[in-house]
Design a protein around this motif. Structure first.
Motif, PDB file in Angstrom:
ATOM      1  N   GLN A 254      37.213  34.184  40.279  1.00 13.73           N
ATOM      2  CA  GLN A 254      37.647  35.439  39.663  1.00 13.73           C
ATOM      3  C   GLN A 254      38.101  36.430  40.722  1.00 13.73           C
ATOM      4  O   GLN A 254      37.793  36.288  41.902  1.00 13.73           O
ATOM      5  CB  GLN A 254      36.526  36.059  38.800  1.00 13.73           C
ATOM      6  CG  GLN A 254      35.379  36.651  39.586  1.00 13.73           C
ATOM      7  CD  GLN A 254      34.361  35.591  40.002  1.00 13.73           C
ATOM      8  OE1 GLN A 254      34.471  34.425  39.591  1.00 13.73           O
ATOM      9  NE2 GLN A 254      33.414  35.979  40.805  1.00 13.73           N
ATOM     10  N   GLU A 255      38.842  37.451  40.275  1.00 18.34           N
ATOM     11  CA  GLU A 255      39.350  38.483  41.164  1.00 18.34           C
ATOM     12  C   GLU A 255      38.256  39.507  41.499  1.00 18.34           C
ATOM     13  O   GLU A 255      37.313  39.699  40.718  1.00 18.34           O
ATOM     14  CB  GLU A 255      40.532  39.208  40.522  1.00 18.34           C
ATOM     15  CG  GLU A 255      41.733  38.317  40.265  1.00 18.34           C
ATOM     16  CD  GLU A 255      42.839  39.076  39.570  1.00 18.34           C
ATOM     17  OE1 GLU A 255      44.013  38.707  39.740  1.00 18.34           O
ATOM     18  OE2 GLU A 255      42.528  40.043  38.846  1.00 18.34           O
ATOM     19  N   SER A 256      38.414  40.116  42.651  1.00 16.39           N
ATOM     20  CA  SER A 256      37.533  41.229  43.047  1.00 16.39           C
ATOM     21  C   SER A 256      38.375  42.499  43.083  1.00 16.39           C
ATOM     22  O   SER A 256      39.545  42.479  43.515  1.00 16.39           O
ATOM     23  CB  SER A 256      36.918  40.968  44.423  1.00 16.39           C
ATOM     24  OG  SER A 256      36.110  39.808  44.401  1.00 16.39           O
ATOM     25  N   SER A 257      37.783  43.626  42.665  1.00 19.03           N
ATOM     26  CA  SER A 257      38.555  44.879  42.574  1.00 19.03           C
ATOM     27  C   SER A 257      37.687  46.075  42.947  1.00 19.03           C
ATOM     28  O   SER A 257      36.460  45.999  42.975  1.00 19.03           O
ATOM     29  CB  SER A 257      39.131  45.055  41.160  1.00 19.03           C
ATOM     30  OG  SER A 257      38.081  45.151  40.216  1.00 19.03           O
ATOM     31  N   ALA A 258      38.359  47.197  43.228  1.00 21.06           N
ATOM     32  CA  ALA A 258      37.680  48.471  43.535  1.00 21.06           C
ATOM     33  C   ALA A 258      38.656  49.610  43.205  1.00 21.06           C
ATOM     34  O   ALA A 258      39.869  49.387  43.038  1.00 21.06           O
ATOM     35  CB  ALA A 258      37.263  48.535  44.994  1.00 21.06           C
TER      36      ALA A 258
END
Length: 496
Positions: free
Chosen positions: A108-112
């Protein structure tokens, strides 16, 4: 069931996602400034996607040319860095910027997210003052209530209050209240002021100033205060110096009142209005001069000053709608005396010095009377002298020895109580008792030395010793022969 599936996937994604570090988390920028954000993880990433308000999502890569002023920032995807540089930010870019990273080791993608605040100047301040009358006039002692409002700023503006250039303290201000808008993150702030007016507030400007990074002009609102009061008293009489007989003189006095007062001079029972003369034509009253902010100057011109002019009281009567006051003025041909201005520290020093001096005088008097410290010997001698009466202790000394009398100044002021028998004894018959030792063999039965007492008449030339018994002794003078005389006698006997 579908909701539970989405919640489960979100939980799994949150637990398995790589932690993303953001630098900085929030930036405040003026329009057309450049800003930079950086998202990074501890592992290499496959792609870097940025979502900026007012723009479509961008897939950023190192060494790629900027697109619409937006380019990649960082050390590369292999270093796990996904950053963005925005040139010339605009108002539409204000809001949340999101970075999304594709990690090779995670499904899965990581985001901030980061927050970009593009400053927007608020509207001009609005100052409202509770109106007491139709003329915006207040009296001394009135309490004014004012409100300053600054609307639609991003970020919220800061407020400051001034009287002219004097910053007002927080004690007259309420805490600022902030209202957040629902659109474009705009905020409105307002603050209340409560102040008791004084005469010195008249003519001053009450100002509310808005402080904001995007404001360049129109950042304050003001209102000039009109405070009314009667003529302010001064200490009477008011002395004026330096006038010269035979020459013209000017009496000038500055008075304070609001509104503008009227004046009259009263001189030797004559009333002279502004612009008028006395009956002799020598004295003229000038019109009142407005110096601004409630200050006025009254001027009286005296031609060819005479001696009786210096002996006259000049009464200046000043009055307006608020009241009146009479100022008494005296003129003199003497030079103006120099002012003796003593500060608080000088006055305290003088008081302390006087107290120390009084304490020293008291200690000296106390020691002298009680015979203490450096007066201890003198005190003992004084007490011995005070106890002696008509009789004296006689000591035979060499003739060449000068003996000074022992003076007792305290005894000069002390009334001596004499026995009744001394008062009855005639002064011409004063006697002195002399103790004459007898032979060593003559002793009384109880072991006491055989001593006879002889009373000598100091006036009668025919001295007759009066021998008394031991038990009938009184005050006496003991004759003591110096040892030096005895040694000289023994030497003379040996020579013989």
């Amino acid at each position: 069931m579908l909701l539970a599936t989405w919640l489960g996937l979100f939980f799994i994604k949150g637990c398995l996602a790589v932690f993303v570090e953001v630098t900085p988390k929030e930036v405040l920028a003026l329009p057309y400034q450049n800003v930079t954000f950086l998202c990074k993880v501890a592992v290499p990433i496959q792609y870097c996607r940025m979502e900026v308000p007012g723009m479509t999502p961008l897939n950023l890569k190192p060494n790629s040319p900027p697109y619409q002023g937006v380019g990649y920032h960082g050390s590369g995807l292999q270093a796990g860095q996904c950053g963005i540089t925005i040139d010339n930010v605009k108002d539409v870019n204000n809001g949340i910027i999101k970075c999304t990273l594709g990690v090779t080791t995670e499904p899965q993608e990581s985001s901030a997210i980061m927050h970009l605040v593009v400053a927007k100047p608020p509207r001009s301040p609005e100052l409202e003052i509770l109106q007491n009358s139709d003329y915006w006039a207040y009296k001394v002692g009135d309490v004014i209530h004012a409100t300053c409002t600054v609307r639609d700023g991003r970020p919220v503006a800061n407020l400051s209050w001034y009287l002219d250039d004097e910053l007002l303290p927080n004690s007259v201000l309420s805490p600022p209240m902030i209202i957040s808008g629902t659109q474009e993150e705009l905020q409105t702030v307002y603050q209340n002021l409560t102040k008791k007016l004084q005469s010195t507030d008249n003519g001053r400007s009450l100002k509310c100033v808005s402080n904001h990074p995007a404001i360049t002009s129109n950042n304050f609102a003001y209102r000039q205060l009109n405070v009314t009061y009667p003529p302010i008293p001064q200490s009477n009489p008011i002395d004026k110096f330096g006038y010269i007989l035979g020459k013209d003189g000017i009496i000038s006095l500055i008075v304070e009142a609001n509104p503008k007062p009227h004046l009259e001079w009263i001189i030797r029972d004559q009333v002279i209005k502004a612009g008028g003369h006395d009956s002799t034509g020598r004295i003229k009253a000038e019109e009142l001069r407005d110096l601004g902010r409630g200050l006025y100057e009254a001027v009286l011109i005296i031609a060819d000053i005479q001696k009786h002019d210096t002996e006259t009281q000049y009464i200046l009567k000043v009055y307006n709608d608020m009241g009146n006051y009479d100022y008494v003025i005296l003129i003199s041909t003497s030079a103006e005396p120099e002012d003796l201005e003593l500060g608080v520290l000088s006055i305290i020093g003088i008081v302390i010095a006087v107290l120390i001096l009084l304490l020293i005088v008291f200690l000296v008097i106390f020691a002298r009377v009680t015979g203490r410290w450096c007066f201890s010997g003198a005190g003992v001698r004084n007490r011995h002298m005070g106890e002696s009466s008509d009789t004296e202790s006689v000591e035979v000394r060499p003739k060449n020895l000068l003996v000074l009398p022992n003076l007792n100044f305290a005894s000069l002021f002390k009334k001596k109580d004499k026995p009744l028998e001394d008062e009855e004894r005639p002064k011409s018959a004063e006697t002195v008792e002399t103790k004459i030792p007898l032979d060593e063999t003559d002793k009384t039965q109880d072991g006491k030395e055989g001593i006879v007492y002889a009373e000598l008449d100091l006036v009668n030339p025919n001295l007759k010793p009066l021998v008394k018994n031991y038990d009938d002794k009184t005050e006496y003078a003991e004759i003591v022969y110096a040892q030096k005389d005895n040694d000289e006698a023994e030497k003379n006997d040996n020579k013989a």
